[in-house]
Design a protein around this motif. Structure first.
Motif, PDB file in Angstrom:
ATOM      1  N   ARG A 187      -5.821  13.269   4.282  1.00 24.00           N
ATOM      2  CA  ARG A 187      -4.611  13.978   3.443  1.00 24.00           C
ATOM      3  C   ARG A 187      -4.657  15.383   3.945  1.00 24.00           C
ATOM      4  N   ASN A 188      -5.494  16.237   3.564  1.00 22.94           N
ATOM      5  CA  ASN A 188      -5.294  17.666   4.010  1.00 22.94           C
ATOM      6  C   ASN A 188      -5.320  17.857   5.561  1.00 22.94           C
ATOM      7  N   ALA A 189      -5.859  17.200   6.322  1.00 21.33           N
ATOM      8  CA  ALA A 189      -5.642  17.412   7.726  1.00 21.33           C
ATOM      9  C   ALA A 189      -4.170  17.122   8.281  1.00 21.33           C
ATOM     10  N   LEU A 190      -3.600  16.021   7.569  1.00 24.43           N
ATOM     11  CA  LEU A 190      -2.112  15.626   7.936  1.00 24.43           C
ATOM     12  C   LEU A 190      -1.285  17.016   7.337  1.00 24.43           C
ATOM     13  N   ILE A 191      -1.532  17.249   6.042  1.00 25.27           N
ATOM     14  CA  ILE A 191      -0.660  18.427   5.584  1.00 25.27           C
ATOM     15  C   ILE A 191      -0.765  19.622   6.469  1.00 25.27           C
ATOM     16  N   TYR A 192      -2.067  20.080   6.779  1.00 24.38           N
ATOM     17  CA  TYR A 192      -2.439  21.322   7.781  1.00 24.38           C
ATOM     18  C   TYR A 192      -1.458  20.969   9.216  1.00 24.38           C
ATOM     19  N   SER A 193      -1.780  19.820   9.762  1.00 26.29           N
ATOM     20  CA  SER A 193      -1.119  19.410  10.894  1.00 26.29           C
ATOM     21  C   SER A 193       0.588  19.740  10.752  1.00 26.29           C
ATOM     22  N   GLY A 219      -9.066  13.144  16.602  1.00 26.62           N
ATOM     23  CA  GLY A 219     -10.387  13.100  16.073  1.00 26.62           C
ATOM     24  C   GLY A 219     -10.214  12.503  14.532  1.00 26.62           C
ATOM     25  N   HIS A 220      -9.252  13.244  13.771  1.00 27.68           N
ATOM     26  CA  HIS A 220      -9.011  12.861  12.459  1.00 27.68           C
ATOM     27  C   HIS A 220      -8.458  11.529  12.090  1.00 27.68           C
ATOM     28  N   ILE A 221      -7.720  11.068  13.176  1.00 28.06           N
ATOM     29  CA  ILE A 221      -6.890   9.460  13.138  1.00 28.06           C
ATOM     30  C   ILE A 221      -8.212   8.656  13.234  1.00 28.06           C
ATOM     31  N   MET A 222      -9.077   8.949  14.240  1.00 28.45           N
ATOM     32  CA  MET A 222     -10.199   7.989  14.462  1.00 28.45           C
ATOM     33  C   MET A 222     -10.938   7.821  13.293  1.00 28.45           C
ATOM     34  N   SER A 223     -11.370   9.166  12.706  1.00 25.68           N
ATOM     35  CA  SER A 223     -12.019   9.268  11.402  1.00 25.68           C
ATOM     36  C   SER A 223     -11.696   8.519  10.122  1.00 25.68           C
ATOM     37  N   ALA A 224     -10.480   8.465  10.242  1.00 29.90           N
ATOM     38  CA  ALA A 224      -9.815   7.936   9.061  1.00 29.90           C
ATOM     39  C   ALA A 224      -9.549   6.227   9.187  1.00 29.90           C
ATOM     40  N   GLY A 225      -9.772   5.710  10.451  1.00 29.60           N
ATOM     41  CA  GLY A 225      -9.905   4.181  10.581  1.00 29.60           C
ATOM     42  C   GLY A 225      -8.962   3.849  11.517  1.00 29.60           C
ATOM     43  N   ARG A 278      -2.659   6.931  17.416  1.00 31.35           N
ATOM     44  CA  ARG A 278      -1.736   7.950  16.773  1.00 31.35           C
ATOM     45  C   ARG A 278      -0.509   6.879  16.536  1.00 31.35           C
ATOM     46  N   LYS A 279      -0.087   6.176  17.616  1.00 31.72           N
ATOM     47  CA  LYS A 279       1.043   4.992  17.212  1.00 31.72           C
ATOM     48  C   LYS A 279       0.807   4.473  15.906  1.00 31.72           C
ATOM     49  N   ASP A 280      -0.474   3.766  15.716  1.00 30.28           N
ATOM     50  CA  ASP A 280      -0.909   2.946  14.746  1.00 30.28           C
ATOM     51  C   ASP A 280      -0.654   3.622  13.284  1.00 30.28           C
ATOM     52  N   THR A 281      -1.135   4.978  13.375  1.00 28.70           N
ATOM     53  CA  THR A 281      -1.078   5.864  12.206  1.00 28.70           C
ATOM     54  C   THR A 281       0.267   6.320  11.963  1.00 28.70           C
ATOM     55  N   VAL A 282       0.901   6.641  12.897  1.00 32.07           N
ATOM     56  CA  VAL A 282       2.583   7.045  12.421  1.00 32.07           C
ATOM     57  C   VAL A 282       3.065   5.882  12.082  1.00 32.07           C
ATOM     58  N   LYS A 283       3.131   4.427  12.654  1.00 31.02           N
ATOM     59  CA  LYS A 283       3.506   3.367  12.291  1.00 31.02           C
ATOM     60  C   LYS A 283       3.255   3.061  10.741  1.00 31.02           C
ATOM     61  N   SER A 284       2.200   3.206  10.540  1.00 29.56           N
ATOM     62  CA  SER A 284       1.631   3.126   9.161  1.00 29.56           C
ATOM     63  C   SER A 284       2.171   3.936   8.171  1.00 29.56           C
ATOM     64  N   PHE A 285       2.162   5.145   8.282  1.00 31.14           N
ATOM     65  CA  PHE A 285       2.944   6.080   7.522  1.00 31.14           C
ATOM     66  C   PHE A 285       4.493   5.733   7.322  1.00 31.14           C
ATOM     67  N   ASP A 329       0.886  -1.092  -0.059  1.00 30.18           N
ATOM     68  CA  ASP A 329       0.047   0.045   0.192  1.00 30.18           C
ATOM     69  C   ASP A 329       0.852   1.456  -0.066  1.00 30.18           C
ATOM     70  N   ALA A 330       2.095   1.270  -0.697  1.00 33.94           N
ATOM     71  CA  ALA A 330       3.074   2.296  -0.403  1.00 33.94           C
ATOM     72  C   ALA A 330       2.531   3.184  -1.357  1.00 33.94           C
ATOM     73  N   LEU A 331       1.988   2.886  -2.586  1.00 35.01           N
ATOM     74  CA  LEU A 331       1.634   3.808  -3.835  1.00 35.01           C
ATOM     75  C   LEU A 331       0.269   4.588  -3.682  1.00 35.01           C
ATOM     76  N   SER A 332      -0.446   4.106  -2.612  1.00 37.45           N
ATOM     77  CA  SER A 332      -1.866   4.988  -2.750  1.00 37.45           C
ATOM     78  C   SER A 332      -1.775   5.990  -1.440  1.00 37.45           C
ATOM     79  N   LEU A 333      -2.856   6.849  -1.698  1.00 39.59           N
ATOM     80  CA  LEU A 333      -2.748   8.171  -0.609  1.00 39.59           C
ATOM     81  C   LEU A 333      -3.976   8.029   0.027  1.00 39.59           C
ATOM     82  N   PRO A 334      -4.013   8.713   1.203  1.00 34.98           N
ATOM     83  CA  PRO A 334      -5.011   8.603   1.969  1.00 34.98           C
ATOM     84  C   PRO A 334      -6.306   9.586   1.366  1.00 34.98           C
TER      85      PRO A 334
END
Length: 116
Positions: free
Chosen positions: A23-29, A79-85, A89-96, A13-18
């Motif tokens: 994506r916009n929330a990540l970039i804003y952050s 909240g954005h992390i939960m909304s994205a599935g 946060r640790k799972d999100t960071v690990k995935s990215f 899943d390295a070629l797909s984007l959220p």
């Protein structure tokens, strides 16, 4: 890059984007909390590329873009992390991180400055 390399990148899943909202929330952050102290990308170029999905305004390295989203994931509102599935946060960071690491190990980026 061989077809089997591309298959592996797709499988990891390295070629797909959220989705655009996450994506916009990540970039804003990233822009709000990380970029002022650690500007890893030219702000004007990044925003131009994001505004124009056609590629006419330029391109950005997928590895660099993933790294920017990874940095954003470290500070994004939960909240954005939960909304994205994601569950934490640790799972999100690990995935990215894993997706950026795969791109790095497959030598998808040739620009030395981007790799640094």
């Amino acid at each position: 890059m061989t077809p089997s390399d591309i298959e592996c990148l797709v499988a990891k899943d390295a070629l797909s984007l959220p989705n655009n909202k996450f994506r916009n929330a990540l970039i804003y952050s990233y822009l709000k909390d990380v970029h002022p102290g650690l500007p890893i990308a030219e702000l004007h170029d990044l925003l131009n590329v994001m505004e124009d999905d056609s590629g006419a305004s330029g391109k950005i390295s997928l590895l660099l873009f993933r790294t920017i989203m990874l940095a954003g994931a470290t500070v994004i509102d939960v909240g954005h992390i939960m909304s994205a599935g994601y569950s934490t946060r640790k799972d999100t960071v690990k995935s990215f991180f894993q997706k950026a690491k795969v791109l790095y190990y497959f030598d998808c980026e040739t620009g030395r400055l981007t790799i640094v």
